[in-house]
Design an enzyme around this catalytic site. Structure first.
Site, PDB file in Angstrom:
ATOM      1  CD  GLU A  13      -2.094   2.482  -3.661  1.00  0.00           C
ATOM      2  OE1 GLU A  13      -3.168   2.982  -4.017  1.00  0.00           O
ATOM      3  OE2 GLU A  13      -1.707   2.500  -2.478  1.00  0.00           O
TER       4      GLU A  13
ATOM      5  CG  ASP B  94      -1.969   1.016   1.261  1.00  0.00           C
ATOM      6  OD1 ASP B  94      -2.808   0.986   0.341  1.00  0.00           O
ATOM      7  OD2 ASP B  94      -1.994   1.869   2.176  1.00  0.00           O
TER       8      ASP B  94
HETATM    9  C1  GLC Z   1      -4.263   3.065  -0.732  1.00  0.00           C
HETATM   10  C2  GLC Z   1      -5.479   2.186  -0.759  1.00  0.00           C
HETATM   11  C3  GLC Z   1      -6.678   3.001  -0.362  1.00  0.00           C
HETATM   12  C4  GLC Z   1      -6.459   3.524   1.026  1.00  0.00           C
HETATM   13  C5  GLC Z   1      -5.149   4.289   1.124  1.00  0.00           C
HETATM   14  C6  GLC Z   1      -4.748   4.519   2.534  1.00  0.00           C
HETATM   15  O1  GLC Z   1      -4.318   4.058  -1.685  1.00  0.00           O
HETATM   16  O2  GLC Z   1      -5.618   1.618  -2.026  1.00  0.00           O
HETATM   17  O3  GLC Z   1      -7.857   2.259  -0.441  1.00  0.00           O
HETATM   18  O4  GLC Z   1      -7.526   4.354   1.409  1.00  0.00           O
HETATM   19  O5  GLC Z   1      -4.083   3.577   0.548  1.00  0.00           O
HETATM   20  O6  GLC Z   1      -4.327   3.326   3.126  1.00  0.00           O
END
Ligand code: GLC
Ligand code: CA
Length: 533
Positions: free
Chosen positions: A268, A200
């Site tokens: 991500e 994440d």
């Molecule tokens: C990432 C996740 C999202 C979340 C954010 C904070 O972007 O995909 O859903 O709200 O992180 O953890």
């Protein structure tokens, strides 16, 4: 070069709250995912990535983790996870889990201690700063969910930093103890047998050491949401983040020789291309797959996509493996963005480009964004910044499985409303319909297995005009041609001479592909795969 499973395979993202409920509380659970493994095998994907299921107060639906080494009782137990993992592996499916290392829940024991006093040994596990001279926050950084990213803690007289909700304090990754603790978390799950992690907000993990103000964004308009008021120049994507990625890589790779073989890290990262590809790391020692979200917001136009693909391919460092996605649990669904017919063309694109595709659950059914009334909103982002279209509830509705009550998702009312078209658009119905988008997904996934040119072959764009995007996969002789009509009017494409012997493999519409005197005649919104073999 032989390809690894995470290169040729297809990842399928499961949002566990919304996949399958088995205990009648209207919320999906791990046993529910296990119950649907045969569906996933039948679909033809290779790996599932499960969004967070850790114990959590659910301020951000599980992205606020209160304990990294357990399962939230709403999703099941650790034993249920082990069962799911064993069942998946026995059916040949890999399992990636979501690692949320940038921040914890405010309820995590580490934060409770950190907050207890300035002298607590865990104080420096989080990011605490003194107020500005007038008591104001330490700098102008804005939370991704709106408002200052600094929360005042009255008891200890300092601010703590949170890139997301104030219930999600950021860990201090400059502290080696934090790193070791999180690497222990990774080992805990790798030892249990997970095949990798989706990491994440990887690009957020290190902030500039001296916390300077972020520069204002001159292009900001209120409709963009609070976050974009400033450019996240100093709060994200700092050079030191790459050392973290490579430390994580070392851990993941140390498991490659054990159990089921290579593990994978998907990061991500929402950044411009040149900065995105740096996350492959020097000598490919960063994450295996820095997630490429470019297709999600790209203009749906042949020349624009051609350029995007060419730029991405040429920006990849040597030996870096590409990856693609059409959506995820944070972004509008492809069927809504591109419309129901182009969603089929998009599926062919996703599953025939070079690189690992990630399919978002329900996209194989052509699900669109669900209408959510103000009273039904659950997403904290929408609650904090209503009406801008930032809310993520619409893309998180439950999977419609069949014609039973609540679409077979649950015996109780689902936690979010179902798509209203579920009586017609559900997995059971679409599976029986040879012209459904689900059948198309299955055929495309089967084609990837049958033709290594699609999953591992070389990639070359072909000359095309009008609304046609075309490319070749695999090496001469042999290989495949993919031609996609991104528009609503018929198009023709002059095929390369050597394609004279190619035969049609698949159309997004039906089995009738027409080739006339060396030209491929594409109907409106049609995608076609031709093959030499
Ligand atoms: C990432 C996740 C999202 C979340 C954010 C904070 O972007 O995909 O859903 O709200 O992180 O953890
Ligand atoms: Ca449940």
């Amino acid at each position: 070069m032989t390809s690894l499973w995470w290169q040729t395979g297809v990842i399928y993202q499961v949002y566990p709250r919304s996949y399958q409920d088995t205990n009648g509380d209207g919320v999906g659970d791990l046993n529910g995912i296990e119950r649907r493994l045969d569906y996933l095998v039948g679909l033809g994907i290779d790996a599932i990535w499960i969004s967070p299921f850790y114990p959590s107060p659910m301020a951000d639906f599980g992205y606020d983790v209160a304990e990294y080494l357990d399962v939230d009782s709403r999703f099941g137990t650790l034993a249920d996870f082990d069962d799911l993992l064993a069942a998946a592996h026995s059916k040949g499916l890999r399992v990636l889990i979501d690692l949320v290392p940038n921040h914890t829940s405010i309820q995590h024991a580490w934060f409770v201690e950190s907050r207890a006093s300035r002298s607590n040994p865990r104080r420096s596990w989080y990011i605490w700063r003194d107020p500005g001279p007038d008591g104001a926050p330490p700098n102008n950084w804005i939370s991704d969910f709106g408002g200052s990213a600094w929360e005042w803690d009255e008891a200890s007289g300092q601010y703590y930093y949170h890139a997301f909700l104030k219930e999600q304090p950021d860990l201090n990754w400059r502290n080696p103890e934090v790193r070791n603790a999180m690497y222990g978390v990774m080992r805990f799950w790798l030892d249990r047998g997970v095949d990798g992690f989706r990491i994440d907000v990887l690009w957020h993990m290190i902030k500039a050491a001296d916390f300077p103000d972020n520069p204002p964004n001159s292009e900001w308009r209120p409709s963009m949401g609070e976050k974009d008021r400033v450019l996240q120049l100093h709060s994200t994507d700092q050079p030191e983040v790459h050392a973290i990625a490579s430390e994580m890589r070392t851990i993941a790779d140390s498991y490659a020789g054990s159990g089921q073989g290579p593990r994978v890290l998907v990061g991500e990262i929402y950044l411009p291309l040149d900065r995105l590809v740096r996350y492959y790391g020097p000598e490919r020692r960063g994450v295996h797959l820095p997630a490429n979200f470019q297709l999600i917001n790209a203009p749906w136009e042949a020349r624009a996509l051609e350029t995007l693909i060419a730029n991405y391919e040429s920006a990849l460092p040597p030996d870096a493996w590409p990856n693609w996605a059409l959506g995820n649990h944070d972004r509008s669904r492809v069927a809504t963005k591109r419309g129901p017919v182009q969603a089929r063309v998009a599926a062919m694109l996703l599953l025939t480009l070079r690189g690992t595709p990630t399919v978002y659950y329900g996209d194989e059914l052509g699900l669109s964004d669900v209408a959510i009334t103000p009273a039904q909103v659950q997403d904290p982002l929408e609650l904090r910044e209503p009406g801008l279209g930032l809310g993520r509830d619409p893309v998180r509705a439950s999977m419609p499985w069949d014609g039973r009550a609540n679409a077979g998702f649950s015996t109780a009312e689902p936690w979010l409303p179902l798509n209203s078209d579920w009586p017609a658009r559900n997995a059971e119905k679409l599976a029986k319909d040879p012209s459904s988008i689900l059948t198309l997904y299955r055929r495309l996934l089967a084609a990837r297995r049958a033709y290594p040119a699609l999953s591992a072959g070389a990639f070359r764009l072909l000359d095309a005009t009008g609304d046609v995007l075309a490319y070749e996969r695999g090496h001469d002789p042999g290989g495949m041609i993919v031609a996609l009509n991104l528009g609503g009017s018929p198009q023709h494409m002059i095929l390369p001479d050597r394609a004279a012997t190619f035969r049609p493999l698949l159309s997004t519409i039906d089995e009738f592909v027409s080739i006339e005197s060396g030209a491929l005649l594409l109907r409106a919104d049609e995608g076609v795969i031709l093959t030499a073999a």
